[in-house]
Design an enzyme around this catalytic site. Sequence first.
Site, mmCIF file in Angstrom:
data_model
loop_
_atom_site.group_PDB
_atom_site.id
_atom_site.type_symbol
_atom_site.label_atom_id
_atom_site.label_comp_id
_atom_site.label_asym_id
_atom_site.label_seq_id
_atom_site.Cartn_x
_atom_site.Cartn_y
_atom_site.Cartn_z
ATOM 1 N N SER A 147 0.866 -1.413 -0.232
ATOM 2 C CA SER A 147 0.048 0.108 0.124
ATOM 3 C C SER A 147 1.043 1.274 -0.034
ATOM 4 C CB SER A 147 -0.867 -0.008 1.302
ATOM 5 O OG SER A 147 -0.285 0.184 2.208
ATOM 6 N N LYS B 147 1.386 3.988 6.981
ATOM 7 C CA LYS B 147 0.733 5.296 6.103
ATOM 8 C C LYS B 147 1.154 6.432 6.146
ATOM 9 C CE LYS B 147 -2.901 2.056 5.114
ATOM 10 N NZ LYS B 147 -2.621 1.473 3.870
#
Length: 138
Positions: free
Chosen positions: A57, A94
């Site tokens: 991701s 993230k």
Amino acid sequence: MKISISNMSFEIPFLKFTAHAGFPSPAEDFLEPSLNLNKYLIQNSAATFCVKVKGDSMAGSRITTGDILIVDRSLSPQNQNIILAILNGSFVVKKLLISNNDFYLLSDNKHVNQIKINSEMEFYVWGVVTYVIHKLSR
């Protein structure tokens, strides 16, 4: 160079000259005594740890499966920092976006949506990612 991992230490030679990524430069015959990676990569050793990455991701930030992140828990997360967080019981890596007192977790992969943090979510920032260690050839 001395690398300490748990109770293990390794000595690695450290060349004093810089390597140019453009035109080659004449060879220099200088060797530094050692490079202490702990001193170079870690500001606060009591609050710093490493974690291995699984998933893609954050591929756009060149963070992929097998990479090792150096994470500092003593740093305050800032807008656009890459962080290690707990989200609903799972660790995630993230990019943190702070906008108008709202918090978002951004992936750096076009196939993964951003996440807006709300009061119903379990969310804790564990630390700020300061360095990524990865192989250049896999």
